[in-house]
Scaffold this motif. Structure first.
Motif, PDB file in Angstrom:
ATOM      1  N   LEU A 199       0.721  -0.968  -0.180  1.00 34.84           N
ATOM      2  CA  LEU A 199      -0.199  -0.510  -0.073  1.00 34.84           C
ATOM      3  C   LEU A 199       1.080   1.147  -0.139  1.00 34.84           C
ATOM      4  CD1 LEU A 199      -2.451  -0.847   2.545  1.00 34.84           C
ATOM      5  CD2 LEU A 199      -3.017  -0.114  -0.397  1.00 34.84           C
ATOM      6  N   TYR A 200       1.793   1.066   0.808  1.00 30.32           N
ATOM      7  CA  TYR A 200       3.210   2.251   0.183  1.00 30.32           C
ATOM      8  C   TYR A 200       3.192   2.215  -0.839  1.00 30.32           C
ATOM      9  CZ  TYR A 200       8.264   4.745  -0.188  1.00 30.32           C
ATOM     10  OH  TYR A 200       8.088   5.521  -0.648  1.00 30.32           O
ATOM     11  N   TYR A 201       3.540   1.932  -2.117  1.00 30.20           N
ATOM     12  CA  TYR A 201       3.196   1.616  -3.810  1.00 30.20           C
ATOM     13  C   TYR A 201       2.083   2.371  -3.961  1.00 30.20           C
ATOM     14  CZ  TYR A 201       8.140   0.493  -2.343  1.00 30.20           C
ATOM     15  OH  TYR A 201       9.397   0.272  -1.720  1.00 30.20           O
ATOM     16  N   PHE A 202       1.257   1.515  -4.085  1.00 36.89           N
ATOM     17  CA  PHE A 202      -0.054   1.726  -4.636  1.00 36.89           C
ATOM     18  C   PHE A 202      -1.173   1.981  -3.374  1.00 36.89           C
ATOM     19  CE2 PHE A 202       2.709  -0.801  -7.566  1.00 36.89           C
ATOM     20  CZ  PHE A 202       1.834  -0.053  -8.963  1.00 36.89           C
ATOM     21  N   ALA A 203      -2.100   2.731  -3.754  1.00 37.06           N
ATOM     22  CA  ALA A 203      -3.089   3.005  -3.334  1.00 37.06           C
ATOM     23  C   ALA A 203      -4.461   1.971  -2.336  1.00 37.06           C
ATOM     24  CB  ALA A 203      -3.717   4.533  -2.334  1.00 37.06           C
ATOM     25  N   SER A 204      -4.625   1.087  -3.578  1.00 41.99           N
ATOM     26  CA  SER A 204      -5.886   0.595  -4.054  1.00 41.99           C
ATOM     27  C   SER A 204      -5.382  -0.841  -4.831  1.00 41.99           C
ATOM     28  CB  SER A 204      -6.754   1.251  -4.127  1.00 41.99           C
ATOM     29  OG  SER A 204      -6.362   1.688  -5.846  1.00 41.99           O
ATOM     30  N   LYS A 205      -6.694  -1.548  -5.124  1.00 43.36           N
ATOM     31  CA  LYS A 205      -6.589  -2.596  -5.866  1.00 43.36           C
ATOM     32  C   LYS A 205      -6.380  -2.236  -7.266  1.00 43.36           C
ATOM     33  CE  LYS A 205      -9.991  -5.651  -6.017  1.00 43.36           C
ATOM     34  NZ  LYS A 205     -10.760  -6.786  -6.133  1.00 43.36           N
ATOM     35  N   GLU A 206      -7.848  -1.070  -7.088  1.00 44.06           N
ATOM     36  CA  GLU A 206      -7.941  -0.695  -8.732  1.00 44.06           C
ATOM     37  C   GLU A 206      -7.020   0.332  -8.878  1.00 44.06           C
ATOM     38  OE1 GLU A 206      -9.569  -0.132  -5.366  1.00 44.06           O
ATOM     39  OE2 GLU A 206     -11.521  -1.013  -5.959  1.00 44.06           O
ATOM     40  N   ALA A 207      -5.772   0.601  -8.108  1.00 43.80           N
ATOM     41  CA  ALA A 207      -4.661   1.753  -8.947  1.00 43.80           C
ATOM     42  C   ALA A 207      -4.117   0.519  -9.661  1.00 43.80           C
ATOM     43  CB  ALA A 207      -3.974   2.100  -7.628  1.00 43.80           C
ATOM     44  N   ILE A 208      -3.409  -0.486  -8.944  1.00 40.92           N
ATOM     45  CA  ILE A 208      -2.853  -1.846  -9.343  1.00 40.92           C
ATOM     46  C   ILE A 208      -3.436  -2.005 -11.141  1.00 40.92           C
ATOM     47  CG2 ILE A 208      -1.893  -3.858  -9.504  1.00 40.92           C
ATOM     48  CD1 ILE A 208      -1.615  -3.424  -5.684  1.00 40.92           C
TER      49      ILE A 208
END
Length: 200
Positions: free
Chosen positions: A47-56
């Motif tokens: 979560l440090y790199y991507f705020a959410s599953k949607e962002a990935i």
């Protein structure tokens, strides 16, 4: 500030893990816990790199769209029509062989109604396809290509090439083959060569 080497490596690991999990389970079936475990990271670290599953998911899809659109961008309007279109078929088959998980990721997104890339589909993809269809129609009008429906021919190319990745299990079962692509490209190319060959 540019990512450090460790940050770049972790981002790449997360995207690779996301690709594996999304292509296997679809967007709805995938979880951040699964992606973190696949990446070998803790969930807070992810979560440090991507705020959410949607962002990935969106990062993967946007990167994929660029890869997916490259073969159509490489068609040369000044080239020999049949050779250019058969080269496009070949490039699409190469993507099927090299990026089967990406193809399934894209197919899953489309089956869900393209909630994450609808804007890209209606803008960039449609613009490129319309331009190719116009070019194909100009070739047809000049007698350099068989009289086919350009848009439906483009869609048929997608269907016949991407099917081998999206329905890999079905294809392998029907062909009883560990490498169904070993003869597929020659077959698909021959079909489109016959379809697109200009009438004398």
């Amino acid at each position: 500030m540019a990512d450090s080497r460790i940050q770049s490596r972790n981002r790449a690991a997360i995207l690779e893990a996301g690709l594996e999990i999304f292509s296997r389970h679809g967007f709805r079936g995938a979880t951040l816990d699964q992606i973190a475990a696949e990446a070998g990271l803790s969930k807070p670290n992810l979560l440090y790199y991507f705020a959410s599953k949607e962002a990935i998911h969106r990062t993967l899809l946007l990167g994929l769209m660029d890869t997916w659109l490259d073969p159509i961008r490489r068609i040369d309007p000044q080239g020999e029509p049949l050779a250019e279109l058969l080269a496009y078929v070949s490039r699409k088959m190469a993507l099927t062989r090299q990026y089967p998980r990406e193809s399934r990721l894209f197919a899953n997104e489309i089956l869900q109604g393209a909630p994450h890339i609808a804007d890209t589909l209606s803008a960039e993809l449609k613009t490129l396809v319309d331009a190719l269809a116009d070019q194909m129609q100009a070739w047809i009008d000049a007698g350099r290509l068989a009289p086919v429906d350009p848009h439906h021919t483009i869609i048929s190319i997608w269907a016949l090439t991407q099917h081998y990745a999206d329905f890999d299990v079905q294809v392998r079962a029907v062909l009883d083959s560990d490498d169904p692509l070993d003869r597929a490209e020659a077959h698909v190319t021959q079909l489109f060569q016959r379809l697109l060959q200009p009438v004398d």
